[in-house]
Structure formats: C-alpha cells, structure tokens
Design an enzyme around this catalytic site. Sequence first.
Site, PDB file in Angstrom:
ATOM      1  N   ALA A  43       0.818  -1.220   0.000  1.00  0.00           N
ATOM      2  CA  ALA A  43       0.000   0.000   0.000  1.00  0.00           C
ATOM      3  C   ALA A  43       0.846   1.261   0.000  1.00  0.00           C
ATOM      4  CB  ALA A  43      -0.918   0.013   1.218  1.00  0.00           C
ATOM      5  N   GLY A  48       6.597   1.273   5.589  1.00  0.00           N
ATOM      6  CA  GLY A  48       7.523   0.372   4.895  1.00  0.00           C
ATOM      7  C   GLY A  48       7.534   0.602   3.400  1.00  0.00           C
ATOM      8  N   CYS A  49       6.359   0.774   2.826  1.00  0.00           N
ATOM      9  CA  CYS A  49       6.259   0.968   1.384  1.00  0.00           C
ATOM     10  C   CYS A  49       6.866   2.314   0.969  1.00  0.00           C
ATOM     11  CB  CYS A  49       4.804   0.862   0.943  1.00  0.00           C
ATOM     12  SG  CYS A  49       4.121  -0.787   1.232  1.00  0.00           S
ATOM     13  N   THR A  50       6.709   3.317   1.820  1.00  0.00           N
ATOM     14  CA  THR A  50       7.313   4.622   1.543  1.00  0.00           C
ATOM     15  C   THR A  50       8.826   4.507   1.562  1.00  0.00           C
ATOM     16  OG1 THR A  50       5.400   5.798   2.423  1.00  0.00           O
ATOM     17  CG2 THR A  50       7.493   7.013   2.350  1.00  0.00           C
ATOM     18  N   ALA A  53       9.935   2.667  -1.622  1.00  0.00           N
ATOM     19  CA  ALA A  53       9.778   3.502  -2.814  1.00  0.00           C
ATOM     20  C   ALA A  53      10.828   4.610  -2.845  1.00  0.00           C
ATOM     21  CB  ALA A  53       8.372   4.101  -2.857  1.00  0.00           C
TER      22      ALA A  53
END
Length: 160
Positions: A43, A48-50, A53
């Site tokens: 998401a 974590g995804c930030t 990315a």
Amino acid sequence: MSDAARLTPGDTAPEFTLTDDTGAEVALGDLLGKKVIVYFYPAAMTPGCTKQACDFTDSLDSLQAAGYEVLGISPDKPEKLAKFREKESLTIRLLSDPDKTVMKEYAAFGEKKLYGKIVEGVIRSTIVVDEDGKVFLAQYNVKATGHVAKLRKDLALNDA
C-alpha cells in the site's frame, strides 16, 4: 487456494498492461530489450512501502545507468499513487493493479504471515526481468528496509 507458483529464474515473465499514476498504460512487452525490476508492495503511503519507494527513487539514476527500469506495483488506485508520488517526490513508475490479477500471476498475492496470523494479502516481492522477458531473479517476502541495497548487491551493481 489456487495461487500461482512462484517464479524462478528462466521462467517467462507474465505479460501485463497496467495503468500508472498518470493514467498512462504501461505494458511489460513494451519494455523488451531493457532489464526491468518489478516490485510489488502492499500500500502506498504506509511506512515500509514509503521507505522502499524512496530507496528505489534514490537508486533510480544508477539503476537506469546499469540498464534497469523500475516498476512498483500495488493494488492502490492511480489517484492514490499520484498523491504518493507527489508527497514523496518519487521518480519511479507506479502501477495500479486493483484487482490483483498481475500480483497473482507473479505469486505476489496470497497467504502470508502477518503478526503471527495467516492472512491473504500482497507478498512484498521483487522480480527482475531480463531483456528477453525472462525472469532473471525472483525474491519473495523481502524486507522493505534495506531491500534495494541487497538487490543491488545481488545484481552485482557497484554503488555509484
């Protein structure tokens, strides 16, 4: 559960066409002749995804210099991906897979452990596709933090 088998080096990477955060369609087949890092994340705008990315964005110039394109795929809608790109100043291409069809084809969606419980969801994964559309490297259940550095090492890319 009929999850696709995990991809292994030498497999043909499943073809896909998805919409990116600008509304443009991106097809894996259009990238033949280039090496493509396809990474799947749960998401946009989560910690974590930030981190992941941002790590890919920070490494993008050197990855592109080594001949790699980077595609990040999540179930988020293009509008949310556009906000994510803007908020975090991301330069990688973000693709939307809302029905998780591509994730399932790449075995990046299915049963996983989350806080000790078995749940169904996005399995953080990275698939490297070579110039001929074959899987060069397939990594599943990767960690968000430190993954790009490990991937660079696995691909024998010296830090530029």
